[in-house]
Design an enzyme around this catalytic site. Structure first.
Site, PDB file in Angstrom:
ATOM      1  CE1 TYR A 147      -3.313  -2.745   0.046  1.00  0.00           C
ATOM      2  CE2 TYR A 147      -3.128  -2.896   2.430  1.00  0.00           C
ATOM      3  CZ  TYR A 147      -3.647  -3.356   1.244  1.00  0.00           C
ATOM      4  OH  TYR A 147      -4.501  -4.423   1.245  1.00  0.00           O
TER       5      TYR A 147
HETATM    6  C1  LIG Z   1      -0.722  -8.321   0.761  1.00  0.00           C
HETATM    7  C2  LIG Z   1      -0.572  -9.268  -0.389  1.00  0.00           C
HETATM    8  C3  LIG Z   1      -1.863  -9.324  -1.183  1.00  0.00           C
HETATM    9  C4  LIG Z   1       0.540  -8.742  -1.320  1.00  0.00           C
HETATM   10  O1  LIG Z   1       0.718  -9.614  -2.407  1.00  0.00           O
HETATM   11  P1  LIG Z   1       2.157 -10.196  -2.794  1.00  0.00           P
HETATM   12  O2  LIG Z   1       1.993 -10.828  -4.120  1.00  0.00           O
HETATM   13  O3  LIG Z   1       2.657 -11.016  -1.670  1.00  0.00           O
HETATM   14  O4  LIG Z   1       3.065  -8.893  -2.811  1.00  0.00           O
HETATM   15  P2  LIG Z   1       3.419  -7.819  -3.904  1.00  0.00           P
HETATM   16  O5  LIG Z   1       2.684  -7.936  -5.161  1.00  0.00           O
HETATM   17  O6  LIG Z   1       3.347  -6.518  -3.203  1.00  0.00           O
HETATM   18  O7  LIG Z   1       4.888  -8.229  -4.166  1.00  0.00           O
HETATM   19  C5  LIG Z   1       5.875  -7.787  -3.289  1.00  0.00           C
HETATM   20  C6  LIG Z   1       7.101  -8.605  -3.390  1.00  0.00           C
HETATM   21  O8  LIG Z   1       7.264  -9.139  -4.693  1.00  0.00           O
HETATM   22  C7  LIG Z   1       8.490  -8.676  -5.229  1.00  0.00           C
HETATM   23  N1  LIG Z   1       8.195  -8.380  -6.625  1.00  0.00           N
HETATM   24  C8  LIG Z   1       7.507  -7.321  -7.095  1.00  0.00           C
HETATM   25  N2  LIG Z   1       7.434  -7.407  -8.451  1.00  0.00           N
HETATM   26  C9  LIG Z   1       8.079  -8.547  -8.792  1.00  0.00           C
HETATM   27  C10 LIG Z   1       8.337  -9.177 -10.017  1.00  0.00           C
HETATM   28  N3  LIG Z   1       7.891  -8.650 -11.169  1.00  0.00           N
HETATM   29  N4  LIG Z   1       9.007 -10.339 -10.008  1.00  0.00           N
HETATM   30  C11 LIG Z   1       9.441 -10.869  -8.836  1.00  0.00           C
HETATM   31  N5  LIG Z   1       9.213 -10.308  -7.646  1.00  0.00           N
HETATM   32  C12 LIG Z   1       8.548  -9.157  -7.634  1.00  0.00           C
HETATM   33  C13 LIG Z   1       8.863  -7.461  -4.455  1.00  0.00           C
HETATM   34  O9  LIG Z   1      10.253  -7.303  -4.410  1.00  0.00           O
HETATM   35  C14 LIG Z   1       8.303  -7.778  -3.089  1.00  0.00           C
HETATM   36  O10 LIG Z   1       9.146  -8.601  -2.326  1.00  0.00           O
HETATM   37  P3  LIG Z   1       9.271  -8.396  -0.731  1.00  0.00           P
HETATM   38  O11 LIG Z   1       7.881  -8.211  -0.164  1.00  0.00           O
HETATM   39  O12 LIG Z   1       9.904  -9.642  -0.276  1.00  0.00           O
HETATM   40  O13 LIG Z   1      10.076  -7.163  -0.554  1.00  0.00           O
HETATM   41  C15 LIG Z   1      -0.188 -10.692   0.080  1.00  0.00           C
HETATM   42  O14 LIG Z   1       1.095 -10.674   0.660  1.00  0.00           O
HETATM   43  C16 LIG Z   1      -1.189 -11.287   1.048  1.00  0.00           C
HETATM   44  O15 LIG Z   1      -2.172 -11.903   0.634  1.00  0.00           O
HETATM   45  N6  LIG Z   1      -0.924 -11.116   2.357  1.00  0.00           N
HETATM   46  C17 LIG Z   1      -1.756 -11.684   3.388  1.00  0.00           C
HETATM   47  C18 LIG Z   1      -3.169 -11.164   3.350  1.00  0.00           C
HETATM   48  C19 LIG Z   1      -3.225  -9.677   3.527  1.00  0.00           C
HETATM   49  O16 LIG Z   1      -2.555  -9.104   4.390  1.00  0.00           O
HETATM   50  N7  LIG Z   1      -4.070  -9.036   2.714  1.00  0.00           N
HETATM   51  C20 LIG Z   1      -4.323  -7.643   2.817  1.00  0.00           C
HETATM   52  C21 LIG Z   1      -5.271  -7.442   3.943  1.00  0.00           C
HETATM   53  S1  LIG Z   1      -5.766  -5.781   4.075  1.00  0.00           S
END
Ligand SMILES: CC(C)(COP(=O)(O)OP(=O)(O)OC[C@H]1O[C@@H](n2cnc3c(N)ncnc32)[C@H](O)[C@@H]1OP(=O)(O)O)[C@@H](O)C(=O)NCCC(=O)NCCS
Length: 212
Positions: A181
């Site tokens: 976010y």
């Molecule tokens: C929050 C959530 C949806 C984020 O999704 P995500 O796919 O894990 O994360 P992002 O898309 O932001 O990706 C971030 C990571 O991917 C990496 N990344 C981004 N683009 C990339 C790419 N093109 N290729 C490889 N890695 C990549 C980033 O470096 C980052 O790594 P880090 O977090 O280890 O620093 C997920 O982690 C989740 O479901 N969490 C639990 C539930 C939750 O909290 N939901 C929100 C409630 S309000």
């Protein structure tokens, strides 16, 4: 193996509801069975004004459309079910247009009033916004950009002035949701907010639309 995003219709959300709720429960680390409490609410949300949902799938087929990282395409109506039939659901995001009869808006407005935010400021925030209600990626697929891709697709082309969301407070904002976010430019609307019936403090975050 290919990962692809699809917009989902209300019907497709209903068809994938069990899988989508399993993604939600595993991502949030909730106890098994939480799915059953949420099913009726997720279906009710599909009927709200401006509802939009995006899902991420992994398919064994090489010909899946819109590979993530490439030029993801919006599926044509009626084809999403076929494309996702043999694919694994990795992530889901949805939201809808906020409105005064919604519990979430009422709770947020009460919180802002208790903090003495002037009514014109509240009105400016709450008159035109998309509520980003759910955004979840299964733990095994987290950390490769899927959450950001889901959020960007969900928020693209929205007519609302703002996007708002609530997320649990976490010490030091140290989790992927908070990092995502902040990276997308969300700023604090209200911190430490308590929704009725939930002991956890939440942050309300928001930003103008569109995303850059
Ligand atoms: C929050 C959530 C949806 C984020 O999704 P995500 O796919 O894990 O994360 P992002 O898309 O932001 O990706 C971030 C990571 O991917 C990496 N990344 C981004 N683009 C990339 C790419 N093109 N290729 C490889 N890695 C990549 C980033 O470096 C980052 O790594 P880090 O977090 O280890 O620093 C997920 O982690 C989740 O479901 N969490 C639990 C539930 C939750 O909290 N939901 C929100 C409630 S309000």
């Amino acid at each position: 193996m290919a990962t692809f995003l699809l917009d989902m219709s209300p019907r497709e959300m209903a068809d994938h509801l069990g899988e989508a709720l399993r993604v939600y429960v595993s991502a949030m680390g909730y106890p098994p069975g939480t799915e059953r409490q949420r099913a009726a609410m997720w279906l009710e949300h599909t009927r709200r004004n401006g509802w939009k949902a995006v899902a991420a799938f992994r398919s064994g087929a090489d010909s899946a459309p819109g590979h993530l990282g490439g030029d993801t395409t919006v599926s044509e109506a009626g084809t999403a079910a076929a494309q996702s039939a043999d694919a694994e659901l990795l992530g889901v995001a949805y939201g809808y247009c906020g409105a005064p009869d919604q519990w979430w808006q009422q709770q947020v407005v009460l919180g802002l009033q208790r903090r003495n935010l002037p009514e014109p400021d509240i009105a400016r925030l709450m008159t035109s916004y998309f509520e980003l209600t759910e955004l979840h990626v299964v733990p095994s697929a987290q950390g490769s950009g899927l959450g950001e891709a889901l959020a960007r697709r969900l928020l693209s082309g929205r007519p609302e002035a703002n996007v708002l969301l609530s997320t649990p407070e976490t010490s030091g904002e140290a989790n992927r949701a908070w990092r995502l976010y902040r990276r997308l430019g969300f700023t604090d609307v209200m911190r430490g907010h308590h929704f009725t019936g939930d002991p956890r403090p939440f942050a309300i975050l928001g930003r103008p639309l569109p995303l850059p």
